[in-house]
Design a protein around this motif. Structure first.
Motif, PDB file in Angstrom:
ATOM      1  N   ASP A 204      -5.370 -74.539  37.575  1.00 49.62           N
ATOM      2  CA  ASP A 204      -5.883 -75.801  38.120  1.00 49.62           C
ATOM      3  C   ASP A 204      -7.406 -75.849  38.118  1.00 49.62           C
ATOM      4  N   GLY A 205      -8.046 -74.811  37.628  1.00 50.36           N
ATOM      5  CA  GLY A 205      -9.506 -74.816  37.538  1.00 50.36           C
ATOM      6  C   GLY A 205     -10.221 -74.622  38.863  1.00 50.36           C
ATOM      7  N   VAL A 206      -9.523 -74.120  39.874  1.00 50.90           N
ATOM      8  CA  VAL A 206     -10.155 -73.930  41.183  1.00 50.90           C
ATOM      9  C   VAL A 206     -10.956 -72.626  41.219  1.00 50.90           C
ATOM     10  N   VAL A 207     -10.439 -71.623  40.532  1.00 49.63           N
ATOM     11  CA  VAL A 207     -11.148 -70.341  40.450  1.00 49.63           C
ATOM     12  C   VAL A 207     -11.166 -69.862  39.001  1.00 49.63           C
ATOM     13  N   ALA A 208     -12.035 -68.917  38.745  1.00 49.49           N
ATOM     14  CA  ALA A 208     -12.018 -68.237  37.447  1.00 49.49           C
ATOM     15  C   ALA A 208     -12.138 -66.771  37.775  1.00 49.49           C
ATOM     16  N   SER A 209     -11.408 -65.919  37.095  1.00 43.18           N
ATOM     17  CA  SER A 209     -11.511 -64.512  37.434  1.00 43.18           C
ATOM     18  C   SER A 209     -11.418 -63.635  36.205  1.00 43.18           C
ATOM     19  N   ARG A 210     -12.233 -62.600  36.232  1.00 46.71           N
ATOM     20  CA  ARG A 210     -12.013 -61.518  35.302  1.00 46.71           C
ATOM     21  C   ARG A 210     -11.717 -60.299  36.157  1.00 46.71           C
ATOM     22  N   ARG A 211     -11.469 -59.236  35.493  1.00 48.87           N
ATOM     23  CA  ARG A 211     -11.158 -57.975  36.171  1.00 48.87           C
ATOM     24  C   ARG A 211     -12.126 -57.658  37.329  1.00 48.87           C
ATOM     25  N   LYS A 212     -11.593 -57.591  38.516  1.00 46.81           N
ATOM     26  CA  LYS A 212     -12.355 -57.233  39.717  1.00 46.81           C
ATOM     27  C   LYS A 212     -13.427 -58.236  40.129  1.00 46.81           C
ATOM     28  N   ARG A 213     -13.430 -59.401  39.489  1.00 49.97           N
ATOM     29  CA  ARG A 213     -14.448 -60.414  39.793  1.00 49.97           C
ATOM     30  C   ARG A 213     -13.758 -61.753  40.001  1.00 49.97           C
ATOM     31  N   ILE A 214     -14.220 -62.493  41.007  1.00 45.34           N
ATOM     32  CA  ILE A 214     -13.654 -63.814  41.234  1.00 45.34           C
ATOM     33  C   ILE A 214     -14.774 -64.816  41.419  1.00 45.34           C
ATOM     34  N   VAL A 215     -14.703 -65.917  40.682  1.00 43.65           N
ATOM     35  CA  VAL A 215     -15.645 -67.021  40.835  1.00 43.65           C
ATOM     36  C   VAL A 215     -14.877 -68.229  41.340  1.00 43.65           C
ATOM     37  N   VAL A 216     -15.333 -68.773  42.454  1.00 41.04           N
ATOM     38  CA  VAL A 216     -14.706 -69.997  42.963  1.00 41.04           C
ATOM     39  C   VAL A 216     -15.418 -71.176  42.326  1.00 41.04           C
ATOM     40  N   THR A 217     -14.708 -71.886  41.452  1.00 44.60           N
ATOM     41  CA  THR A 217     -15.360 -72.967  40.709  1.00 44.60           C
ATOM     42  C   THR A 217     -15.317 -74.283  41.479  1.00 44.60           C
ATOM     43  N   LYS A 218     -14.284 -74.466  42.288  1.00 47.05           N
ATOM     44  CA  LYS A 218     -14.198 -75.696  43.081  1.00 47.05           C
ATOM     45  C   LYS A 218     -13.942 -75.343  44.539  1.00 47.05           C
ATOM     46  N   PRO A 219     -15.015 -74.939  45.255  1.00 49.27           N
ATOM     47  CA  PRO A 219     -14.853 -74.514  46.652  1.00 49.27           C
ATOM     48  C   PRO A 219     -14.109 -75.547  47.498  1.00 49.27           C
ATOM     49  N   HIS A 220     -14.408 -76.808  47.266  1.00 48.50           N
ATOM     50  CA  HIS A 220     -13.798 -77.820  48.123  1.00 48.50           C
ATOM     51  C   HIS A 220     -12.274 -77.849  47.966  1.00 48.50           C
ATOM     52  N   GLU A 221     -11.825 -77.705  46.720  1.00 51.01           N
ATOM     53  CA  GLU A 221     -10.382 -77.673  46.465  1.00 51.01           C
ATOM     54  C   GLU A 221      -9.736 -76.506  47.204  1.00 51.01           C
ATOM     55  N   LEU A 222     -10.444 -75.394  47.186  1.00 52.41           N
ATOM     56  CA  LEU A 222      -9.899 -74.204  47.828  1.00 52.41           C
ATOM     57  C   LEU A 222      -9.816 -74.410  49.343  1.00 52.41           C
ATOM     58  N   VAL A 223     -10.799 -75.110  49.883  1.00 48.69           N
ATOM     59  CA  VAL A 223     -10.765 -75.429  51.306  1.00 48.69           C
ATOM     60  C   VAL A 223      -9.521 -76.254  51.624  1.00 48.69           C
ATOM     61  N   LEU A 224      -9.206 -77.183  50.745  1.00 47.07           N
ATOM     62  CA  LEU A 224      -8.000 -77.985  50.966  1.00 47.07           C
ATOM     63  C   LEU A 224      -6.759 -77.096  50.952  1.00 47.07           C
ATOM     64  N   LEU A 225      -6.718 -76.180  49.987  1.00 48.85           N
ATOM     65  CA  LEU A 225      -5.575 -75.267  49.904  1.00 48.85           C
ATOM     66  C   LEU A 225      -5.463 -74.391  51.149  1.00 48.85           C
ATOM     67  N   SER A 226      -6.623 -74.096  51.756  1.00 51.96           N
ATOM     68  CA  SER A 226      -6.616 -73.228  52.932  1.00 51.96           C
ATOM     69  C   SER A 226      -6.047 -73.949  54.151  1.00 51.96           C
ATOM     70  N   GLY A 227      -5.859 -75.254  53.989  1.00 47.91           N
ATOM     71  CA  GLY A 227      -5.120 -75.991  55.006  1.00 47.91           C
ATOM     72  C   GLY A 227      -5.879 -76.324  56.270  1.00 47.91           C
TER      73      GLY A 227
END
Lengths: 230, 230
Positions: A204-227
Motif C-alpha cells: 500500500d506504499g505506507v512503508v518501504a523496507s530493506r533488510r534491517k531498515r524501515i522507512v515510513v513513507t506515509k506517516p499519516h496513513e500509519l497513524v490511521l492504522l494505529s487506530g
DNA sequence: CGAACCTTTGACACAAATCAAGTCACGTGG
DNA sequence: CCACGTGACTTGATTTGTGTCAAAGGTTCG
C-alpha cells in the motif's frame, strides 16, 4: 584516553545547569566506551555498579522469560541516562541493555551517584526520565492489553519513528537496525505476522523496507492504522 | 476531626526512622478520608495536588484507552504511598486510582512534598516503592507479551493472592472484591474467558469462588498452571 | 418483587500462531 | 572474486486458542 570535550554534556538536560568546572570534574570521572551492535551494556539482575549516559547510538532494553523468550520494553536515545538503578534504591539492574546500533556511552561508578544528585538539576532530570519511561511502559502495557496485533505493530513502528526517525528521500527512516523479530519482541507477536503486516503496508506504499531498515513513507496513513480514536 | 494516633505511621517504612514529634507534625498536616468501594481517589491526567498513604483497604490503579476500555495496571495495599507524582517530577497523575474495597487514606498537599523528602528515610522509601512498581509493571508487560491467556490469569490471581491474601477455612482468599471482568481487565482478555477458566479450576478443586470473592484452595496447583519453568 | 449486576455455558467465527518451504541479502574466507 | 554459510525475510497451508454472539441463571439490594 584523550580528554573528553565539555560540549558533550553542556547541552544535555541533566547537566545544563552546571558550571564548566563541574562538567570538567564529571567528565574526568567518566569512562567512555564504544559498544558494537548487539553487545550488552549490562544485564538484568546483575549488580548495578555503574550508571550510564548514552552519547551516540541506540539501545534496546529487554527482559527475558525463564522460557528464553525476550521482549523489548523500550528503546533509549542519545542524551539519555540509563542504568540508574540507584535512583530507585535498587542494587541490581532491572533489565538488560543491548546496543541496537553501534553506540557510545559514558559511565560512572555507582558510588558517585549520591554526589551527582547534589548537582543542581541532575536529580530532577533523572526522575523526569524515569517518569517518562514509566509512562511509556504503561502505555505499551495498555496497548498490549487492548489493541489487536496490527494496531500494536503500527504503534510500535510509529513510536520508534518518533524517537529516532530521520528524514530521508521519500520518508522517515527508523534510526537503528531493526528486524521483524525485534518488532515481534516489542509487540508480543511472531516474526511471521510482522512480516505479513509490513509486506501488506509496503504494497500500500505506507512503508518501504530493506533488510534491517524501515522507512515510513506515509506517516499519516500509519497513524490511521494505529487506530487513534477520532 | 479527632486527632490521629501516632501508631498509625510509626511502623510504616516511610516514617519508621522519625521521632514521635515529627510524626505528630505530619499527622497534624494530614487529611484522613474514607472511600467507598468503586470511588476514585484521583484521576489520570488531573493536576497532582495531593499525595496519599493508604491506611486500610485496597486500590486498583487503572488506565483507560480512548476507546473506553480500561486496564488494571496494579493494586495498592495498606501502608503504601500513592499518588506521589512529584517523585517523578510530574504535575499530573499518570493513572487513575479506584477503591477496590472500602478504604481509608491519609493525604497531604503536594506543596509539602519537598519538606517530606527531608525526613530521614522518607525519600528512600518513596523511590523504593516506585522501583517495586516499575518492576511489577515490567513483569506484567512481559507476561502479557509472552504467555497464553490461562497462564496470565493464573499469574494475576497468584499476584493478588500474594499481595492481599488471608488464610481462611480451606485456602487463601483474595482480600478485596474482584469480578471476572476485573481479572480480564488485568490480563487483557474477556470476562467470558476468565469465567471459563475459573469454572474449570473450580472443577479441579484449585480455587473456590463466590460472587466477587476468590479463594485459592490449592496454591501450588495454581503455580503449576501459571507455568513457572522448572 | 423487581432491577441491576455478576456469572455461566454453548455455538460459532476468525485472527494469529504454528508448520513448512523456500528465496534473498550479506559478510567471510578460501 | 566467487562460493558458501548464516541470518533475514516472504509466503502458503493448516490449526487452534480466544473472542464474539447469544441466552439464561444466580445473587444482592433497595
Amino acid at each position: 584516553m584523550p580528554k573528553l570535550d565539555e560540549s558533550l554534556l553542556s547541552d544535555l538536560p541533566p547537566f545544563s545547569q552546571l558550571e564548566r568546572s563541574q562538567i570538567r570534574t564529571i567528565l574526568d570521572q567518566a569512562v567512555s566506551r564504544r559498544y558494537d551492535e548487539g553487545t550488552a551494556i549490562f544485564r538484568e539482575g546483575h549488580e548495578a555498579d555503574r550508571f550510564y549516559l548514552l552519547l551516540d547510538g541506540y539501545l534496546r532494553v529487554i527482559r527475558s522469560t525463564e522460557g528464553g523468550e525476550e521482549i523489548i520494553v523500550l528503546h533509549i536515545s542519545p542524551g539519555q541516562l540509563f542504568g540508574i538503578a540507584k535512583a530507585l534504591e535498587r542494587d541490581t539492574y532491572p533489565a538488560t541493555s543491548i546496543a541496537a546500533a553501534e553506540s557510545i556511552a559514558l559511565s560512572w561508578p555507582m558510588s558517585l551517584w549520591t554526589e551527582f544528585t547534589t548537582y543542581p538539576g541532575f536529580a530532577t532530570e533523572s526522575y523526569k526520565t524515569l517518569g517518562r519511561r514509566l509512562g511509556e511502559i504503561q502505555t505499551t502495557l495498555t496497548e498490549m492489553a487492548t489493541q489487536a496485533v496490527e494496531k500494536r505493530v503500527a504503534c510500535a513502528v510509529l513510536r520508534m519513528m518518533n524517537q529516532s526517525g530521520r528524514r530521508t528521500e521519500g520518508g522517515v527512516e527508523i534510526g537503528f537496525p531493526i528486524t521483524r523479530q525485534n518488532i515481534s519482541d516489542m509487540t508480543g507477536t511472531t516474526l511471521h505476522t510482522v512480516s505479513r503486516l509490513l509486506s501488506a503496508w509496503e504494497k500500500d506504499g505506507v512503508v518501504a523496507s530493506r533488510r534491517k531498515r524501515i522507512v515510513v513513507t506515509k506517516p499519516h496513513e500509519l497513524v490511521l492504522l494505529s487506530g487513534v480514536q477520532g
